[in-house]
Design a protein around this motif. Structure first.
Motif, PDB file in Angstrom:
ATOM      1  N   UNK A 149       0.808  -1.223   0.000  1.00 56.04           N
ATOM      2  CA  UNK A 149       0.000   0.000   0.000  1.00 56.04           C
ATOM      3  C   UNK A 149       0.841   1.272   0.000  1.00 56.04           C
ATOM      4  N   UNK A 150       2.108   1.156   0.349  1.00 55.96           N
ATOM      5  CA  UNK A 150       2.981   2.331   0.444  1.00 55.96           C
ATOM      6  C   UNK A 150       3.853   2.503  -0.797  1.00 55.96           C
ATOM      7  N   UNK A 151       3.877   1.516  -1.689  1.00 55.61           N
ATOM      8  CA  UNK A 151       4.823   1.512  -2.797  1.00 55.61           C
ATOM      9  C   UNK A 151       4.888   2.795  -3.598  1.00 55.61           C
ATOM     10  N   UNK A 152       3.743   3.329  -4.021  1.00 54.13           N
ATOM     11  CA  UNK A 152       3.727   4.552  -4.840  1.00 54.13           C
ATOM     12  C   UNK A 152       4.292   5.741  -4.077  1.00 54.13           C
ATOM     13  N   UNK A 153       3.944   5.866  -2.811  1.00 55.62           N
ATOM     14  CA  UNK A 153       4.405   6.993  -2.007  1.00 55.62           C
ATOM     15  C   UNK A 153       5.904   6.895  -1.733  1.00 55.62           C
ATOM     16  N   UNK A 154       6.415   5.686  -1.599  1.00 50.82           N
ATOM     17  CA  UNK A 154       7.843   5.506  -1.387  1.00 50.82           C
ATOM     18  C   UNK A 154       8.638   6.054  -2.558  1.00 50.82           C
ATOM     19  N   UNK A 155       8.174   5.785  -3.773  1.00 51.74           N
ATOM     20  CA  UNK A 155       8.865   6.295  -4.962  1.00 51.74           C
ATOM     21  C   UNK A 155       8.840   7.821  -4.997  1.00 51.74           C
ATOM     22  N   UNK A 156       7.727   8.418  -4.589  1.00 53.53           N
ATOM     23  CA  UNK A 156       7.612   9.880  -4.571  1.00 53.53           C
ATOM     24  C   UNK A 156       8.644  10.500  -3.631  1.00 53.53           C
ATOM     25  N   UNK A 157       9.004   9.794  -2.589  1.00 54.38           N
ATOM     26  CA  UNK A 157       9.923  10.335  -1.585  1.00 54.38           C
ATOM     27  C   UNK A 157      11.359   9.887  -1.814  1.00 54.38           C
ATOM     28  N   UNK A 158      11.623   9.268  -2.954  1.00 48.79           N
ATOM     29  CA  UNK A 158      12.986   8.851  -3.307  1.00 48.79           C
ATOM     30  C   UNK A 158      13.581   7.945  -2.222  1.00 48.79           C
ATOM     31  N   UNK A 159      12.739   7.075  -1.688  1.00 47.00           N
ATOM     32  CA  UNK A 159      13.209   6.148  -0.671  1.00 47.00           C
ATOM     33  C   UNK A 159      12.993   4.714  -1.144  1.00 47.00           C
ATOM     34  N   UNK A 160      13.768   3.810  -0.592  1.00 44.21           N
ATOM     35  CA  UNK A 160      13.570   2.389  -0.844  1.00 44.21           C
ATOM     36  C   UNK A 160      13.183   1.712   0.466  1.00 44.21           C
ATOM     37  N   UNK A 161      12.324   0.728   0.350  1.00 48.56           N
ATOM     38  CA  UNK A 161      12.015  -0.107   1.510  1.00 48.56           C
ATOM     39  C   UNK A 161      13.175  -1.075   1.700  1.00 48.56           C
ATOM     40  N   UNK A 179      11.235  17.723   3.495  1.00 46.68           N
ATOM     41  CA  UNK A 179      10.603  18.927   2.947  1.00 46.68           C
ATOM     42  C   UNK A 179       9.256  18.588   2.327  1.00 46.68           C
ATOM     43  N   UNK A 180       9.195  17.453   1.661  1.00 48.01           N
ATOM     44  CA  UNK A 180       7.932  17.006   1.043  1.00 48.01           C
ATOM     45  C   UNK A 180       6.878  16.755   2.110  1.00 48.01           C
ATOM     46  N   UNK A 181       7.301  16.186   3.228  1.00 43.25           N
ATOM     47  CA  UNK A 181       6.365  15.824   4.293  1.00 43.25           C
ATOM     48  C   UNK A 181       5.884  17.033   5.080  1.00 43.25           C
ATOM     49  N   UNK A 182       6.735  18.020   5.260  1.00 40.54           N
ATOM     50  CA  UNK A 182       6.429  19.128   6.168  1.00 40.54           C
ATOM     51  C   UNK A 182       6.024  20.410   5.444  1.00 40.54           C
ATOM     52  N   UNK A 183       5.673  20.304   4.173  1.00 39.69           N
ATOM     53  CA  UNK A 183       5.384  21.496   3.382  1.00 39.69           C
ATOM     54  C   UNK A 183       4.007  22.091   3.597  1.00 39.69           C
ATOM     55  N   UNK A 184       3.289  21.623   4.606  1.00 35.48           N
ATOM     56  CA  UNK A 184       1.964  22.178   4.909  1.00 35.48           C
ATOM     57  C   UNK A 184       1.905  22.568   6.385  1.00 35.48           C
ATOM     58  N   UNK A 185       0.867  23.307   6.760  1.00 32.51           N
ATOM     59  CA  UNK A 185       0.719  23.730   8.152  1.00 32.51           C
ATOM     60  C   UNK A 185       0.521  22.545   9.095  1.00 32.51           C
ATOM     61  N   UNK A 186       0.006  21.460   8.579  1.00 30.80           N
ATOM     62  CA  UNK A 186      -0.240  20.276   9.415  1.00 30.80           C
ATOM     63  C   UNK A 186       0.972  19.355   9.492  1.00 30.80           C
TER      64      UNK A 186
END
Length: 236
Positions: free
Chosen positions: A28-40, A73-80
């Motif tokens: 379920x996380x595969x697509x989001x992992x690619x967006x964040x340039x991370x590997x499981x 930066x991708x994760x924290x780019x909003x007020x929440x």
């Protein structure tokens, strides 16, 4: 020399949701992992008889500090401080977990990246993994990892312990090391356990006694879609 950086997560699971969380953090996380340039790198469940339960351990691999900073930066780019694209994903995850504790880890030169481990195949499909956290005299974590590379990898391999990862914890006084070892069969773990208190452990402990203050270990098993179970990255 390895430049990989890692996020290490201990996750507290609610009730009997570990299998659900395994799926949520892999396929379920595969697509989001690619967006964040991370590997499981790995997703494991802690064997409750040897540690906290129910618990999941996640390990995420980044190419370097810049890759990790871009992910933050991708994760924290909003007020929440939360990616809006992940709102539904987070709500589902919330029903499976109650919290956790993360570390940022720096790979030792001897620590193989996940692509190498999958390509070599030696530890893929291993039945059991040993996770160790070693408390080190302040300022000596790199020295300890060098001793691991030069004096422990060979004897450990002869016992049936295959190195999966060797790291020092960032954002503290160079005083903690995380080691992960794979054992192909449970019989290998029994042999390693019987060897505690005898050679080659006695020689190893003596060599590191001036800088290794304490260590604690627990056993883990791979999630069904973890790369160290399948040999490939989880897919969305």
């Amino acid at each position: 020399m390895s430049s990989k950086i890692y996020i290490h997560e201990y996750i507290d699971i609610i009730g009997a949701n570990r299998a659900n969380y395994f799926r949520h953090m892999t396929t379920d996380w595969g697509r989001h992992s690619a967006e964040r340039h991370q590997k499981c790198f790995g997703v494991w469940g802690t064997l409750g008889s040897t540690g906290q339960w129910p618990q999941v351990v996640n390990l995420w691999e980044y190419d370097d500090w810049e890759s990790l900073a871009a992910s933050f930066a991708h994760e924290t780019g909003t007020d929440t401080m939360q990616d809006k694209a992940l709102e539904t994903w987070w709500l589902t995850a919330q029903s499976y977990r109650s919290g956790g504790f993360d570390r940022v880890l720096i790979a030792a030169p001897c620590s193989p990246p996940i692509e190498q481990l999958c390509a070599e195949g030696t530890v893929v499909g291993a039945k059991v993994f040993l996770h160790e956290i070693v408390s080190i005299k302040s300022g000596f974590a790199q020295d300890y990892l060098q001793l691991v590379s030069e004096h422990w990898l060979g004897p450990a391999k002869e016992l049936g312990l295959h190195l999966v990862g060797a790291f020092r914890t960032a954002m503290r006084n160079d005083s903690e090391v995380v080691l992960i070892w794979a054992m192909q069969e449970w019989s290998d773990w029994a042999r390693v356990s019987k060897a505690q208190g005898s050679q080659p452990f006695l020689t190893w402990r003596a060599k590191t006694k001036d800088i290794a203050l304490d260590w604690v270990g627990h056993l883990m098993c791979s999630a069904p879609a973890s790369p160290l179970k399948t040999g490939v990255q989880p897919c969305a």
